[in-house]
Structures are given as C-alpha cells and as structure tokens.
Scaffold this motif. Sequence first.
Motif: not given
Length: 91
Positions: A1-15, A69-82
């Motif tokens: 859930m770390f990646n999901e938390s990080l992605f959620n923070i990004q969505q919230t504060i626009n990192w 769209y957000q689900k696809q962004q999260l999936k892309f983030f997970n794949l890219t970061n891995n």
Amino acid sequence: MFNESLFNIQQTINWQNIFYRRQNMAQNKLPEIAPEILEKIKTANALDLELYKQGKKILEKYLSTYNIYQKQQLKFFNLTNNLINKIFPNG
C-alpha cells in the motif's frame, strides 16, 4: 500500500515526481523470532497495528473512488517504479 499512499498524496497536493528507488534493503532472511517474543512485540504494538488497519481502510475506501484515468495512472506508476528498481537495485 506504500505506492498507493504515495500516489494518493501526489493526487492531493499535486506532486510532480513521485518515483523512488528502494534503499537499505536486507539481502538475507531475518532470523526466526521465538513465538513468546513475537507475542510480546504484538502486544506492545497493538495500538500501532490498529492505527495502521484504520488508515488502510480509509485509503482503500478513497482508492475505490478513483475513475478509470486515475486507476491507469496508478498502474503506470507501479509498473514504472518497479522497472526503475530492477534497473537500479538498492540505490
């Protein structure tokens, strides 16, 4: 859930860039812990565990509201970061 938390923070504060590399990871399996010691650890950390469980529930509820769209962004983030961590292991 770390990646999901990080992605959620990004969505919230626009990192802009939330990619990271894992560092200081143990290479060997940790030694076995005696059951009575493990039980003492669980008891001493019961409130921390409950806080984690509640936070996880809140995050899961929030993630369930993501649009396609957000689900696809999260999936892309997970794949890219891995992939980043496979190319550049252990910092």
